[in-house]
Design an enzyme around this catalytic site. Structure first.
Site, PDB file in Angstrom:
ATOM      1  CG  ASP A  89      -2.475  -4.536   3.330  1.00 52.04           C
ATOM      2  OD1 ASP A  89      -2.753  -3.909   2.293  1.00 52.04           O
ATOM      3  OD2 ASP A  89      -2.658  -5.767   3.438  1.00 52.04           O
TER       4      ASP A  89
ATOM      5  CB  VAL B 211      -2.170  -3.731  -1.838  1.00 52.48           C
ATOM      6  CG1 VAL B 211      -0.705  -3.763  -2.242  1.00 52.48           C
ATOM      7  CG2 VAL B 211      -2.517  -4.923  -0.956  1.00 52.48           C
ATOM      8  CE  LYS B 212      -6.792  -5.802   2.436  1.00 51.43           C
ATOM      9  NZ  LYS B 212      -5.629  -6.701   2.452  1.00 51.43           N
ATOM     10  CB  THR B 213      -9.979   0.747  -0.399  1.00 50.74           C
ATOM     11  OG1 THR B 213     -10.392  -0.514  -0.914  1.00 50.74           O
ATOM     12  CG2 THR B 213     -10.724   1.860  -1.101  1.00 50.74           C
TER      13      THR B 213
END
Ligand SMILES: *Cc1c(COP(=O)(O)O)cnc(C)c1O
Length: 395
Positions: A183, A185-187
């Site tokens: 998503d 905001v993930k890495t």
């Protein structure tokens, strides 16, 4: 932490290739797509990278949990053990497939305690879903051995720890299935997206079918597909997969930056007596998205988070007071029947989530402060953050 910090020409090029053909669907349209298969390419590269035989991309990390539980045959009435420190998606998916979330305490790894899981197992337990929280790993080997011993299904929620490993083996590959989120905001990000991985061909086929209405995807004529399972639509689009493909190819650089920046912050914090760090079973495999530490007590931790934020440090979290990540504030879970707008009798077999004794988790979480590690910090930015830490703790 997030890949969106390094969003650029590579992502635009991949998306541009999809827009050129106009084929946004991940299946079929073989002639029109001119050999461009973004979802399939991502799956092959990701499976190769983590050392898993199969990867299937889906529309979100939440979807990956639904798909994994369904593919592993977890369903109505099955009990699934999880930690009270995760994101709400973990218990949503368990409830969504008709199973029952059962909570066991975490330990100083900020992940499930294997001893607490052992104590929580009953004859209704079917699965354990450890979450590798905030970029670092659970005691995954112990949890895997316990699941093997008790014949339980292990599904890893690796949504926050892509790129992490334990003793050289990628997180997500210990369980029967591993789940990932890409998503915003993930890495690494697809915008929205997720994936499941597995070494089990049968489970992999079921995942592929479940994520697309049960279609078996055999042959090239979609209209002639069989439907071995009841499914739904958790497909990823080629556009999202294209973004993810560019991001995946940056993962090593992202991890390198995270690890270097985390080390600088940790070295600064380590000088202060009041600070103890989160336990990391294999520090070398830490994906380093967050720096988490313990203060002596709840008030000190709350105060410390407040002061760091006030002094200008971004991304400071005191999860104990947060209503996304810790059970204490999940009022919709605690009032399940009214929150789900369903009759109470459907939930008669579900534990009373208001009455759990998770005092060990409460005491750990109450003392925990986490700082998000950014990848875009310049050396000057990093120096400024180290100064903030010194100013707050030096008082
Ligand atoms: C982000 C996340 C999810 C859900 O992923 P989405 O892609 O946002 O649906 C699940 N579990 C954990 C631990 C997460 O952090």
């Amino acid at each position: 932490m997030p890949g969106f910090e390094w969003f650029g020409d590579e992502e635009r090029r991949e998306v541009g290739e999809v827009l050129e053909t106009g084929v946004l669907f991940r299946y079929g349209f073989d002639a029109a797509r001119k050999g461009r298969w973004k979802a399939k390419t991502f799956e092959a590269e990701f499976a190769q990278r983590v050392g898993s035989s199969h990867c299937h991309l889906v529309s979100s990390g939440t979807a990956s949990l639904y798909v994994a539980l369904s593919a592993c045959g977890i369903g109505a009435g099955d009990h699934v053990i999880i930690s009270p420190f995760t994101f709400v998606a973990t218990f949503e998916a368990i409830l969504g497939v008709g199973a029952v979330p059962v909570f066991a305490d975490m330990d100083e790894t900020l992940c499930l305690s294997p001893a607490a899981v052992r104590a929580a197992v009953t004859e209704r337990t079917r699965a354990v879903v450890p979450v590798h929280m905030c970029g670092s790993m659970a005691r995954i080997e112990d949890l895997k051995n316990l699941c093997d011993e008790k014949s339980l299904t292990l599904v890893e929620d690796t949504c926050q720890a892509v790129g992490g490993s334990y003793k050289g083996r990628a997180l997500g590959t210990f369980g029967r299935m591993g789940c990932f989120s890409f998503d915003a905001v993930k890495t690494i990000t697809c915008g929205e997206g997720g994936a499941v991985i597995t070494d089990d061909i049968l489970v992999s086929q079921r995942a592929d079918q479940y994520a697309d209405h049960g279609h078996d995807h055999i042959g090239s004529d979609r209209g002639a597909d069989g439907h071995p399972v009841l499914g739904t639509n958790f497909r990823i689009s080629e556009l999202n997969a294209a973004v993810g493909l560019a991001q995946l190819r940056k993962l090593d650089r992202i991890l390198e930056a995270q690890r270097a920046n985390k080390k600088a912050l940790k070295d600064a914090l380590g000088a202060f007596r009041d600070v103890a760090f989160r336990q990391i079973p294999d520090p070398e495999g830490d994906s380093a998205t967050f720096l988490c530490f313990f203060m002596p007590g709840e008030e000190e931790a709350r105060q410390c988070a407040k002061e760091l934020a006030k002094a200008g440090l971004e991304g400071v979290s005191y999860w104990y007071d947060n209503n996304w990540h810790y059970l204490r504030r999940w009022e919709h879970l605690k009032n399940l029947a009214s929150a789900a707008k369903l009759p109470q009798h459907l939930y008669d077999h579900v534990p009373d989530y208001n009455a759990l004794d998770l005092s060990r988790s409460d005491s750990i979480m109450g003392r925990t402060v986490c700082i998000q590690v950014k990848i875009g910090w310049s050396p000057k930015d990093l120096e400024d953050r180290v100064k903030i830490i010194r100013s707050v703790f030096g008082n």
